[in-house]
Motif scaffolding. Structure first.
Motif, PDB file in Angstrom:
ATOM      1  N   LEU A 104      -2.426   3.943   6.463  1.00 49.58           N
ATOM      2  CA  LEU A 104      -2.490   5.261   5.808  1.00 49.58           C
ATOM      3  C   LEU A 104      -1.488   6.190   6.481  1.00 49.58           C
ATOM      4  O   LEU A 104      -1.294   6.123   7.695  1.00 49.58           O
ATOM      5  N   PRO A 105      -0.838   7.085   5.699  1.00 50.52           N
ATOM      6  CA  PRO A 105       0.168   7.963   6.300  1.00 50.52           C
ATOM      7  C   PRO A 105      -0.435   8.887   7.353  1.00 50.52           C
ATOM      8  O   PRO A 105      -1.554   9.375   7.182  1.00 50.52           O
ATOM      9  N   GLU A 106       0.333   9.120   8.438  1.00 51.88           N
ATOM     10  CA  GLU A 106      -0.110  10.068   9.460  1.00 51.88           C
ATOM     11  C   GLU A 106      -0.257  11.445   8.817  1.00 51.88           C
ATOM     12  O   GLU A 106       0.573  11.841   7.996  1.00 51.88           O
ATOM     13  N   GLY A 107      -1.316  12.138   9.184  1.00 56.45           N
ATOM     14  CA  GLY A 107      -1.568  13.473   8.651  1.00 56.45           C
ATOM     15  C   GLY A 107      -2.528  13.470   7.471  1.00 56.45           C
ATOM     16  O   GLY A 107      -2.987  14.534   7.070  1.00 56.45           O
ATOM     17  N   THR A 108      -2.836  12.289   6.916  1.00 57.71           N
ATOM     18  CA  THR A 108      -3.813  12.235   5.818  1.00 57.71           C
ATOM     19  C   THR A 108      -5.145  12.796   6.310  1.00 57.71           C
ATOM     20  O   THR A 108      -5.707  12.310   7.284  1.00 57.71           O
ATOM     21  N   ALA A 109      -5.641  13.841   5.625  1.00 58.54           N
ATOM     22  CA  ALA A 109      -6.915  14.452   6.034  1.00 58.54           C
ATOM     23  C   ALA A 109      -8.071  13.533   5.652  1.00 58.54           C
ATOM     24  O   ALA A 109      -8.053  12.912   4.592  1.00 58.54           O
ATOM     25  N   LEU A 110      -9.058  13.436   6.521  1.00 60.82           N
ATOM     26  CA  LEU A 110     -10.243  12.623   6.250  1.00 60.82           C
ATOM     27  C   LEU A 110     -11.332  13.541   5.702  1.00 60.82           C
ATOM     28  O   LEU A 110     -11.576  14.607   6.263  1.00 60.82           O
ATOM     29  N   ASP A 111     -11.984  13.133   4.608  1.00 64.10           N
ATOM     30  CA  ASP A 111     -13.041  13.968   4.016  1.00 64.10           C
ATOM     31  C   ASP A 111     -14.182  14.172   5.007  1.00 64.10           C
ATOM     32  O   ASP A 111     -14.770  15.243   5.084  1.00 64.10           O
ATOM     33  N   VAL A 112     -14.484  13.102   5.725  1.00 57.21           N
ATOM     34  CA  VAL A 112     -15.558  13.123   6.714  1.00 57.21           C
ATOM     35  C   VAL A 112     -14.948  12.611   8.020  1.00 57.21           C
ATOM     36  O   VAL A 112     -14.174  11.651   7.983  1.00 57.21           O
ATOM     37  N   PRO A 113     -15.250  13.232   9.156  1.00 57.94           N
ATOM     38  CA  PRO A 113     -14.670  12.733  10.414  1.00 57.94           C
ATOM     39  C   PRO A 113     -15.062  11.275  10.661  1.00 57.94           C
ATOM     40  O   PRO A 113     -16.159  10.847  10.305  1.00 57.94           O
ATOM     41  N   ILE A 114     -14.153  10.531  11.263  1.00 61.63           N
ATOM     42  CA  ILE A 114     -14.390   9.125  11.607  1.00 61.63           C
ATOM     43  C   ILE A 114     -14.659   9.021  13.095  1.00 61.63           C
ATOM     44  O   ILE A 114     -14.006   9.690  13.902  1.00 61.63           O
ATOM     45  N   LEU A 115     -15.624   8.199  13.445  1.00 53.73           N
ATOM     46  CA  LEU A 115     -15.926   7.940  14.852  1.00 53.73           C
ATOM     47  C   LEU A 115     -15.562   6.523  15.227  1.00 53.73           C
ATOM     48  O   LEU A 115     -15.790   5.603  14.438  1.00 53.73           O
ATOM     49  N   GLU A 116     -15.032   6.349  16.418  1.00 52.27           N
ATOM     50  CA  GLU A 116     -14.723   5.011  16.916  1.00 52.27           C
ATOM     51  C   GLU A 116     -15.155   4.909  18.366  1.00 52.27           C
ATOM     52  O   GLU A 116     -15.105   5.894  19.099  1.00 52.27           O
ATOM     53  N   PHE A 117     -15.529   3.704  18.768  1.00 56.54           N
ATOM     54  CA  PHE A 117     -15.866   3.439  20.163  1.00 56.54           C
ATOM     55  C   PHE A 117     -14.866   2.437  20.727  1.00 56.54           C
ATOM     56  O   PHE A 117     -14.537   1.447  20.074  1.00 56.54           O
ATOM     57  N   TYR A 118     -14.389   2.743  21.917  1.00 56.80           N
ATOM     58  CA  TYR A 118     -13.484   1.832  22.631  1.00 56.80           C
ATOM     59  C   TYR A 118     -14.133   1.439  23.950  1.00 56.80           C
ATOM     60  O   TYR A 118     -14.842   2.237  24.575  1.00 56.80           O
ATOM     61  N   TYR A 119     -13.860   0.218  24.361  1.00 59.91           N
ATOM     62  CA  TYR A 119     -14.382  -0.331  25.617  1.00 59.91           C
ATOM     63  C   TYR A 119     -13.499   0.167  26.756  1.00 59.91           C
ATOM     64  O   TYR A 119     -12.296  -0.087  26.750  1.00 59.91           O
ATOM     65  N   LYS A 120     -14.079   0.902  27.708  1.00 64.11           N
ATOM     66  CA  LYS A 120     -13.304   1.375  28.858  1.00 64.11           C
ATOM     67  C   LYS A 120     -13.056   0.195  29.789  1.00 64.11           C
ATOM     68  O   LYS A 120     -13.893  -0.131  30.635  1.00 64.11           O
ATOM     69  N   ASN A 121     -11.940  -0.456  29.581  1.00 67.21           N
ATOM     70  CA  ASN A 121     -11.628  -1.651  30.364  1.00 67.21           C
ATOM     71  C   ASN A 121     -10.112  -1.841  30.380  1.00 67.21           C
ATOM     72  O   ASN A 121      -9.531  -2.358  29.418  1.00 67.21           O
ATOM     73  N   ASP A 122      -9.482  -1.392  31.474  1.00 70.75           N
ATOM     74  CA  ASP A 122      -8.021  -1.437  31.587  1.00 70.75           C
ATOM     75  C   ASP A 122      -7.481  -2.852  31.443  1.00 70.75           C
ATOM     76  O   ASP A 122      -6.447  -3.061  30.800  1.00 70.75           O
ATOM     77  N   ALA A 123      -8.190  -3.827  32.023  1.00 72.29           N
ATOM     78  CA  ALA A 123      -7.701  -5.207  31.984  1.00 72.29           C
ATOM     79  C   ALA A 123      -7.594  -5.706  30.544  1.00 72.29           C
ATOM     80  O   ALA A 123      -6.729  -6.532  30.230  1.00 72.29           O
ATOM     81  N   LEU A 124      -8.466  -5.203  29.683  1.00 71.95           N
ATOM     82  CA  LEU A 124      -8.449  -5.625  28.275  1.00 71.95           C
ATOM     83  C   LEU A 124      -7.665  -4.657  27.392  1.00 71.95           C
ATOM     84  O   LEU A 124      -7.542  -4.858  26.185  1.00 71.95           O
ATOM     85  N   GLY A 125      -7.178  -3.544  27.995  1.00 74.82           N
ATOM     86  CA  GLY A 125      -6.423  -2.556  27.211  1.00 74.82           C
ATOM     87  C   GLY A 125      -7.306  -1.688  26.329  1.00 74.82           C
ATOM     88  O   GLY A 125      -6.887  -1.279  25.246  1.00 74.82           O
ATOM     89  N   ASP A 126      -8.530  -1.397  26.776  1.00 79.74           N
ATOM     90  CA  ASP A 126      -9.459  -0.503  26.055  1.00 79.74           C
ATOM     91  C   ASP A 126      -9.578  -0.848  24.567  1.00 79.74           C
ATOM     92  O   ASP A 126      -9.236  -0.044  23.684  1.00 79.74           O
ATOM     93  N   PRO A 127     -10.077  -2.046  24.239  1.00 79.40           N
ATOM     94  CA  PRO A 127     -10.136  -2.450  22.822  1.00 79.40           C
ATOM     95  C   PRO A 127     -11.187  -1.694  22.006  1.00 79.40           C
ATOM     96  O   PRO A 127     -12.194  -1.230  22.545  1.00 79.40           O
TER      97      PRO A 127
END
Ligand code: TMP
Length: 232
Positions: A104-127
Motif C-alpha cells: 500500500l502507498p506510504e501515507g495511505t490513511a487507515l480508517d481504524v488504527p492498526i496494532l502490531e506486536f514485535y518480539y523484542k529480540n535483537d538476535a532475531l531482528g525483532d520479528p
C-alpha cells in the motif's frame, strides 16, 4: 552510580532506590537492527525532554507511565519496570514496514488504527508476531495482550490531537510496557522522534528518525524543530 543496562539509545543506572532507575538518553542512533550507526547531535537532550513532556501529558489523561521527573537535560528518573518482551506498534497511516509488507502507498490513511506486536529480540531482528506466536513464546496472556492493545490505543487517542496542535501528524509509533514495583501495568521506555513517525501536517515532510534511516539529510534540524513545536 551503577550502570544496569546499556541499549542503543539509552543507558539505565541504579539510583540507590530499589524502585527507581535513571535513564540517560544518548546521541547515538542505529537503524536496521544496529547495522547502520551514527550520532545525531543533541538527540539525547531532545528525546529526554520530549519523553518527559509526552509522559506527563499522558498521565494527566489517565494513562500510567514509568515517568517520575526529569533530573537534568539528558536524564529522567523513572520507575523500575519488569519489562514485557514485546514492542507494541500503533499505525494511523501506512509507512515503513507496513508499506513493505502490503505494498500500500506510504501515507495511505487507515480508517481504524492498526496494532502490531514485535518480539523484542535483537538476535532475531525483532520479528512481527501474531497472537498465536505470543502464546507460543508465553510473552503475554491473551488477557494481557488485550490490555496492551487497549492501552496503546488510548495513548494514540491522547497523543494524536496533542501532536496535531503542533502541526505534526502521528503516523505510527512504538511503545513498550512493563510492571512497576506496585504490580501495575505501566508504559515505559521513551516516546520520541526515534520511536514515532511524525510528518509535518502541511508539507508532509518527515520530522523523525526516518531522516537518519533513509539518509534524507536535515536530521538534527528535524529533531530540533519537533522539540521547538512540542515544548513551546
Ligand atoms: P516500522 O514501520 O519500521 O515497523 O516502524 C513502526 C514504528 O515503530 C515507527 O514509528 C518506528 C518505530 N520503531 C521503533 O521505535 N524501533 C524499531 O526498532 C523499529 C523497527 C521501529
Amino acid at each position: 552510580m551503577n550502570l544496569l543496562y546499556e541499549g542503543k539509545a539509552k543507558k539505565v543506572y541504579d539510583t540507590g532506590d530499589e524502585g527507581q532507575v535513571r535513564m540517560e538518553f544518548k546521541d547515538s542512533a542505529t537503524a536496521f537492527n544496529g547495522q547502520k550507526r551514527g550520532e545525531i547531535a543533541e538527540k539525547g537532550i531532545v528525546n529526554a525532554a520530549l519523553s518527559a513532556r509526552f509522559f506527563t501529558w499522558l498521565s494527566q489523561h489517565g494513562i500510567s507511565t514509568h515517568f517520575i521527573e526529569q533530573i537534568d537535560p539528558r536524564n529522567l528518573r523513572v520507575e523500575r519496570l519488569n519489562m514485557i518482551g514485546l514492542e507494541v506498534v500503533v499505525r494511523n497511516s501506512v509507512a515503513g514496514s507496513l508499506h513493505q509488507r502490503t505494498g500500500l502507498p506510504e501515507g495511505t490513511a487507515l480508517d481504524v488504527p492498526i496494532l502490531e506486536f514485535y518480539y523484542k529480540n535483537d538476535a532475531l531482528g525483532d520479528p512481527l508476531l501474531n497472537d498465536d506466536h505470543i502464546q507460543l513464546l508465553a510473552l503475554a496472556s491473551p488477557d494481557l495482550v488485550a490490555r496492551l492493545r487497549q492501552q496503546a490505543l488510548r495513548v494514540n487517542q491522547v497523543l494524536r490531537p496533542f501532536l496535531l496542535r503542533c502541526d505534526l501528524v502521528l503516523v505510527d509509533f512504538k511503545l513498550e510496557f512493563g510492571w512497576n514495583p506496585a504490580g501495575d501495568l505501566v508504559l515505559g521506555d521513551e516516546i520520541s522522534p526515534d520511536t514515532c513517525r511524525l510528518w509535518d501536517s502541511v508539507s508532509g515532510e518527515r520530522m523523525d528518525k526516518d531522516r537518519f534511516r533513509r539518509d534524507l539529510g536535515g536530521v538534527e534540524e528535524a529533531y530540533q524543530e519537533v522539540y521547538r513545536r512540542v515544548m513551546q
